[in-house]
Write an enzyme that holds these catalytic residues in place. Sequence first.
Site, mmCIF file in Angstrom:
data_model
loop_
_atom_site.group_PDB
_atom_site.id
_atom_site.type_symbol
_atom_site.label_atom_id
_atom_site.label_comp_id
_atom_site.label_asym_id
_atom_site.label_seq_id
_atom_site.Cartn_x
_atom_site.Cartn_y
_atom_site.Cartn_z
ATOM 1 N N SER A 130 0.590 -1.245 -0.106
ATOM 2 C CA SER A 130 -0.042 -0.085 -0.193
ATOM 3 C C SER A 130 1.000 1.191 0.137
ATOM 4 O O SER A 130 2.262 1.217 0.501
ATOM 5 C CB SER A 130 -1.425 0.033 1.102
ATOM 6 O OG SER A 130 -0.785 1.127 1.240
ATOM 7 N N LYS A 184 -4.802 -6.714 2.967
ATOM 8 C CA LYS A 184 -4.248 -5.487 2.302
ATOM 9 C C LYS A 184 -5.971 -5.673 2.104
ATOM 10 O O LYS A 184 -6.231 -4.134 1.311
ATOM 11 C CB LYS A 184 -3.410 -5.915 0.833
ATOM 12 C CG LYS A 184 -3.823 -4.463 0.133
ATOM 13 C CD LYS A 184 -3.270 -3.861 1.215
ATOM 14 C CE LYS A 184 -3.360 -1.993 -0.154
ATOM 15 N NZ LYS A 184 -3.502 -2.483 -1.951
ATOM 16 N N HIS A 187 -7.980 -3.446 4.289
ATOM 17 C CA HIS A 187 -7.278 -2.625 4.445
ATOM 18 C C HIS A 187 -7.915 -1.278 3.294
ATOM 19 O O HIS A 187 -8.497 -0.090 3.889
ATOM 20 C CB HIS A 187 -5.366 -1.597 3.888
ATOM 21 C CG HIS A 187 -4.965 -0.778 3.493
ATOM 22 N ND1 HIS A 187 -5.300 -0.585 2.158
ATOM 23 C CD2 HIS A 187 -4.231 -0.297 4.198
ATOM 24 C CE1 HIS A 187 -4.529 1.014 2.388
ATOM 25 N NE2 HIS A 187 -3.658 1.350 3.852
ATOM 26 N N ASN A 188 -8.147 -2.223 1.944
ATOM 27 C CA ASN A 188 -8.712 -0.945 0.994
ATOM 28 C C ASN A 188 -10.481 -0.474 1.302
ATOM 29 O O ASN A 188 -10.866 -0.183 1.403
ATOM 30 C CB ASN A 188 -9.046 -1.978 -0.080
ATOM 31 C CG ASN A 188 -7.335 -1.537 -1.130
ATOM 32 O OD1 ASN A 188 -6.822 -1.262 0.194
ATOM 33 N ND2 ASN A 188 -7.209 -1.714 -1.927
ATOM 34 N N GLU A 191 -10.313 1.388 3.602
ATOM 35 C CA GLU A 191 -9.970 3.263 2.621
ATOM 36 C C GLU A 191 -11.060 3.265 2.257
ATOM 37 O O GLU A 191 -11.555 4.476 2.003
ATOM 38 C CB GLU A 191 -8.978 2.610 1.612
ATOM 39 C CG GLU A 191 -8.468 3.564 0.702
ATOM 40 C CD GLU A 191 -7.837 2.319 -0.479
ATOM 41 O OE1 GLU A 191 -6.065 2.572 -0.422
ATOM 42 O OE2 GLU A 191 -8.110 2.622 -1.425
ATOM 43 N N TYR A 192 -12.111 2.880 1.850
ATOM 44 C CA TYR A 192 -13.330 3.023 1.449
ATOM 45 C C TYR A 192 -14.133 3.367 1.682
ATOM 46 O O TYR A 192 -14.849 4.561 1.603
ATOM 47 C CB TYR A 192 -13.908 1.838 0.824
ATOM 48 C CG TYR A 192 -13.288 1.976 -0.792
ATOM 49 C CD1 TYR A 192 -11.842 1.278 -1.441
ATOM 50 C CD2 TYR A 192 -14.662 0.839 -1.521
ATOM 51 C CE1 TYR A 192 -11.855 0.619 -2.919
ATOM 52 C CE2 TYR A 192 -14.303 0.802 -3.397
ATOM 53 C CZ TYR A 192 -13.176 0.524 -3.478
ATOM 54 O OH TYR A 192 -13.254 -0.281 -4.474
ATOM 55 N N HIS A 450 -40.335 -21.149 12.936
ATOM 56 C CA HIS A 450 -38.396 -21.347 13.430
ATOM 57 C C HIS A 450 -37.860 -21.426 14.645
ATOM 58 O O HIS A 450 -37.298 -21.940 14.685
ATOM 59 C CB HIS A 450 -37.877 -19.976 12.064
ATOM 60 C CG HIS A 450 -38.460 -20.258 10.897
ATOM 61 N ND1 HIS A 450 -37.546 -20.953 9.918
ATOM 62 C CD2 HIS A 450 -38.536 -19.251 9.899
ATOM 63 C CE1 HIS A 450 -37.867 -20.710 8.836
ATOM 64 N NE2 HIS A 450 -38.517 -19.721 8.532
HETATM 65 C C1 6PG Z 1 -3.030 1.834 -1.544
HETATM 66 C C2 6PG Z 1 -4.449 2.004 -2.444
HETATM 67 C C3 6PG Z 1 -4.056 1.095 -3.689
HETATM 68 C C4 6PG Z 1 -4.995 1.417 -5.203
HETATM 69 C C5 6PG Z 1 -6.596 0.657 -4.614
HETATM 70 C C6 6PG Z 1 -7.417 1.812 -5.165
HETATM 71 O O1 6PG Z 1 -2.990 1.202 -0.643
HETATM 72 O O2 6PG Z 1 -2.471 1.646 -2.502
HETATM 73 O O3 6PG Z 1 -5.252 1.600 -2.348
HETATM 74 O O4 6PG Z 1 -3.906 -0.542 -3.799
HETATM 75 O O5 6PG Z 1 -5.165 2.833 -5.283
HETATM 76 O O6 6PG Z 1 -6.024 -0.514 -5.730
HETATM 77 O O7 6PG Z 1 -8.371 0.436 -5.180
HETATM 78 P P1 6PG Z 1 -9.902 1.082 -6.527
HETATM 79 O O8 6PG Z 1 -9.024 0.696 -7.768
HETATM 80 O O9 6PG Z 1 -10.877 0.010 -6.394
HETATM 81 O O10 6PG Z 1 -10.638 2.472 -5.566
#
Ligand code: 6PG
Length: 465
Positions: A130, A184, A187-188, A191-192, A450
Amino acid sequence: MKTASFGLIGVGVMGGALALNIADKGHDISLYNLDESTVDDLIANAADLAPRLTKTTSVAELVANLAAPRAIILLVPAGKPVDLSIEELVKYLEPGDTIIDGGNSDYKDTQKRTIAVEKLGFNYLGVGVSGGEEGARNGPSMMVGGSPSAWEPIQPVFESIAAKFKGQPCVAHLGEGGAGHFIKTVHNGIEYADMQAIAEVYGLLRDGEKQSAAHISEVFEQWNKGVLNSYLTEISAKILAAVDSETGNAMIDMIVDKAGQKGTGRWTVVEAVRMGQNASVIEAALGARVSSAEKDFREAVEPVLGRTQSMEIDFDRADLESALLVARIIGYAQGFRILRAASDEFDWKLDYAAIAEVWREGCIIRSALLDDIAAAYRTELPRGRLILDPTFAALLAKHEGGLRRTVAKAISAGLPVPVLSGAISWFDQSRKARGTANMIQGQRDFFGAHGFRRVDKEGDFHGNW
Ligand code: 6PG
């Protein structure tokens, strides 16, 4: 144990940056890319690092160029390209050599590939990387999955290239098989949620208060100096401050409000649902991203059902700051719950403190909170839950009112806040010892016999409906 010699397949933006990082730390690296010109360009622009970079024109040449034990990093798009690279590589490898997939692979693929590659006598590591291009060049956060013996010869080089938090490298071996890629993925997912929460607060200031991008930038910049300090807060302030050189307008105002996705956020939600985990804020962020892409639909609905908000409405700055903080904590909390469920299912024995430590620098979700999260997980957490840690419980108690007032105002004004409202709902649901699922159980028993349990005695009962 000898340190491995490194090769890299896939010299795109990330691959090129990682190669320069490895060279910068004094290691030689051989490169192979289908389009050779990207390798030529990288070496031509590498200045004093160029002697450490060697171009090869085939996978066979790449492998022949490396001394055993070899470590070949794949930074190719997830899916088929990873399989094709492995297929070609295994023709030339020797026992003791290691394939390292540093892309955003689906952990289920990594589990299968690990078994297949190990069966052939080679090692396999699935590493979540990342930090984007800047991280890859100057220090990414890396989540390593695979066998500990495969990790040993790789560790010194990866520790040298990783981001550092107070001198501690942000890379660790976190579990077997697909553990690194699973972590990871989560993590994403986090991130979202964090990105969407920030976007929602930006929306409240833009559409509710009719503030300019420059003003909102200053608000975020200020917040970045306090409890909301994080990479995403920092870059959001910078994005809002940027000016489009073509038009002179704020750059953000020239960007279409449709966001793409490559799959990791969706995978997080799919895995959470599969394991029976409530990931409501991550799910809300994913839903918001999907809705963002349906611009045609929104454009068709707006004239029929009316604009969501037209009057100006003020938001208290401290409440907005609290709202973002609580949403961020809950995003992390839900992410760690998903990790715990997966650790139990796959017997990964994940060390949650180590995961938080790896996320303290270099990665996209790094924030001032992560050191406290690591410290919390180093203690005996009540029921293993982050929100029960005294530090986090106190933070939530102090800031939940700000989130609640923000969401109430936003909703009454018709401004969409899916992640912020998901966060306050999850918070309220989590702290309600007596919920309302007695009604769900009554309904299930009424229409499907149920059965239900009673509050006053053991056993399975039916109602006299
Ligand atoms: C990171 C990001 C990286 C990338 C994602 C974006 O940790 O460096 O998460 O992996 O920017 O793939 O994901 P999306 O295209 O699904 O937003």
